[in-house]
Scaffold this active site. Structure first.
Site, PDB file in Angstrom:
ATOM      1  N   ASN A   1       0.867  -1.181   0.000  1.00  0.00           N
ATOM      2  CA  ASN A   1       0.000   0.000   0.000  1.00  0.00           C
ATOM      3  C   ASN A   1       0.901   1.227   0.000  1.00  0.00           C
ATOM      4  OD1 ASN A   1      -1.775   2.060   0.508  1.00  0.00           O
ATOM      5  ND2 ASN A   1      -2.374   1.346   2.555  1.00  0.00           N
ATOM      6  N   TRP A   2       0.982   1.877  -1.163  1.00  0.00           N
ATOM      7  CA  TRP A   2       1.911   3.021  -1.275  1.00  0.00           C
ATOM      8  C   TRP A   2       1.381   4.275  -0.584  1.00  0.00           C
ATOM      9  CZ3 TRP A   2       4.029   2.998  -7.040  1.00  0.00           C
ATOM     10  CH2 TRP A   2       4.695   1.773  -7.280  1.00  0.00           C
ATOM     11  N   LYS A   3       0.107   4.239  -0.200  1.00  0.00           N
ATOM     12  CA  LYS A   3      -0.516   5.421   0.429  1.00  0.00           C
ATOM     13  C   LYS A   3      -0.308   6.641  -0.481  1.00  0.00           C
ATOM     14  CE  LYS A   3      -0.136   3.126   4.838  1.00  0.00           C
ATOM     15  NZ  LYS A   3      -0.070   3.198   6.289  1.00  0.00           N
TER      16      LYS A   3
ATOM     17  N   SER B   1       3.806  -2.284  10.175  1.00  0.00           N
ATOM     18  CA  SER B   1       5.255  -2.349  10.415  1.00  0.00           C
ATOM     19  C   SER B   1       5.895  -3.657   9.978  1.00  0.00           C
ATOM     20  CB  SER B   1       5.572  -2.049  11.893  1.00  0.00           C
ATOM     21  OG  SER B   1       5.183  -0.728  12.226  1.00  0.00           O
TER      22      SER B   1
ATOM     23  N   GLY C   1       2.962   2.134  10.808  1.00  0.00           N
ATOM     24  CA  GLY C   1       3.956   3.199  10.695  1.00  0.00           C
ATOM     25  C   GLY C   1       4.698   3.502  11.984  1.00  0.00           C
TER      26      GLY C   1
ATOM     27  N   GLU D   1      -6.799   4.529   7.946  1.00  0.00           N
ATOM     28  CA  GLU D   1      -6.585   5.949   7.653  1.00  0.00           C
ATOM     29  C   GLU D   1      -7.813   6.560   6.986  1.00  0.00           C
ATOM     30  OE1 GLU D   1      -2.811   5.430   5.680  1.00  0.00           O
ATOM     31  OE2 GLU D   1      -1.931   4.884   7.613  1.00  0.00           O
TER      32      GLU D   1
ATOM     33  N   GLU E   1      -5.069  -5.012  10.537  1.00  0.00           N
ATOM     34  CA  GLU E   1      -4.036  -4.006  10.750  1.00  0.00           C
ATOM     35  C   GLU E   1      -4.310  -3.279  12.066  1.00  0.00           C
ATOM     36  OE1 GLU E   1      -2.046  -2.760   6.792  1.00  0.00           O
ATOM     37  OE2 GLU E   1      -3.800  -1.489   7.085  1.00  0.00           O
TER      38      GLU E   1
ATOM     39  N   GLY F   1       3.019  -1.162   4.208  1.00  0.00           N
ATOM     40  CA  GLY F   1       3.039   0.258   3.876  1.00  0.00           C
ATOM     41  C   GLY F   1       4.435   0.717   3.517  1.00  0.00           C
ATOM     42  N   GLY F   2       5.128   1.322   4.497  1.00  0.00           N
ATOM     43  CA  GLY F   2       6.420   1.954   4.243  1.00  0.00           C
ATOM     44  C   GLY F   2       7.419   1.090   3.489  1.00  0.00           C
TER      45      GLY F   2
ATOM     46  N   HIS G   1      -9.469   1.041   4.967  1.00  0.00           N
ATOM     47  CA  HIS G   1      -8.194   1.213   5.679  1.00  0.00           C
ATOM     48  C   HIS G   1      -8.424   2.142   6.868  1.00  0.00           C
ATOM     49  CE1 HIS G   1      -4.075   2.353   6.576  1.00  0.00           C
ATOM     50  NE2 HIS G   1      -3.700   1.283   5.911  1.00  0.00           N
TER      51      HIS G   1
HETATM   52  P1  13P Z   1       3.308   0.295   7.569  1.00  0.00           P
HETATM   53  O1  13P Z   1       3.793  -0.976   6.936  1.00  0.00           O
HETATM   54  O2  13P Z   1       4.017   1.528   7.076  1.00  0.00           O
HETATM   55  O3  13P Z   1       3.235   0.181   9.052  1.00  0.00           O
HETATM   56  O4  13P Z   1       1.768   0.505   7.066  1.00  0.00           O
HETATM   57  C1  13P Z   1       0.884  -0.535   7.169  1.00  0.00           C
HETATM   58  C2  13P Z   1      -0.344  -0.182   6.431  1.00  0.00           C
HETATM   59  O5  13P Z   1      -1.113   0.680   6.826  1.00  0.00           O
HETATM   60  C3  13P Z   1      -0.617  -0.891   5.164  1.00  0.00           C
HETATM   61  O6  13P Z   1      -1.912  -0.664   4.716  1.00  0.00           O
END
Ligand code: 13P
Length: 245
Positions: free
Chosen positions: A8-10, A205, A166, A95, A160, A226-227, A93
């Protein structure tokens, strides 16, 4: 069932960065024992799908509107994602639940819209830190599952925990096993035997150094990253840690 490693590149990825991730993924994806997916921002879906065409790496969106088209300024429909080359979409998600006030009912409607457009939905659930401290994590996740999944759901679920996103913090393997077992039982209660066929991803993470341990936990069907998905080598490192199935 093969594990799914989804990125997920956000809200990251201008053209050069997107191509800089997608190119090495295309070149490095052959022979992996898992399925790979990247979910770029809307503006990069078509270009990333072109780069990955013919490779085993699928492309997805990060959200969709409930309608197919209409007067919804700034929104993107599931049909538009499919038209741009997506085959998956993340819905609900944390967020989006937090920053856009998305309710379980809205997430369910988005899930239905995704399926109607031929996309595989990845429905996200997870508790906040305060909810876990209060011992309410299964109550919260159970409520999200019953509210967000439509009847006959045949997509993917991603667990999640909000406090692990993050932050560099992850639940213990025992905590992941307990929650994924709880989610599996809830899926079977809700969907019958079909609930056994739903992959349950872990997200929060995930990185190359902890991926093998997390992916080996029972009922973990892959990872939502994510990251670490913004670096092709790290993402491929996580994919190499997947359990062959
Ligand atoms: P991180 O891997 O950056 O913690 O993010 C997880 C995430 O929200 C994937 O959708």
């Amino acid at each position: 069932m093969r594990q799914l490693i989804a990125g997920n590149w956000k809200m990251y990825g201008l053209t050069e960065q997107a191509a800089g991730i997608a190119g090495p993924l295309r070149d490095g994806a052959a022979g992996l024992s898992c399925d790979l997916l990247v979910c770029p921002p809307f503006t990069q879906i078509a270009s990333v799908a072109r780069i990955l065409a013919g490779s085993p790496v699928a492309v997805g969106g990060q959200d969709c509107h409930v309608a197919t088209q209409g007067a919804h300024t700034g929104d993107i429909s599931a049909a538009m994602l499919a038209d741009a080359g997506a085959s998956y979409v993340i819905v609900g998600h944390s967020e989006r639940r937090q920053n856009h006030g998305e309710t379980d009912a809205l997430v369910r409607a988005k899930t239905e819209a995704a399926v109607a457009a031929g996309l595989t939905p990845i429905v996200c659930v997870g508790e906040t830190e305060a909810e876990r401290v209060a011992g309410r994590e299964t109550e919260v996740v159970g409520g999200q599952l019953s509210g967000s999944l439509p009847a006959g759901f045949a997509g993917v679920v991603a667990y999640e925990p909000v406090w692990a996103i993050g932050t560099g913090r992850t639940p213990t393997e025992a905590d992941v096993a307990a929650m994924h077992g709880f989610i599996r039982a809830a899926l079977v209660r809700q969907l019958g035997a079909a609930g056994q066929g739903v992959s349950i991803l872990y997200g929060g993470s995930v990185k190359p150094s902890n991926a093998a341990a997390l992916l080996a936990v029972p009922e973990v069907g892959g990872a939502l990253v994510g990251g670490a998905s913004l670096n092709a080598e790290d993402f491929l490192g996580i994919a190499r840690a997947a359990v062959a199935g």
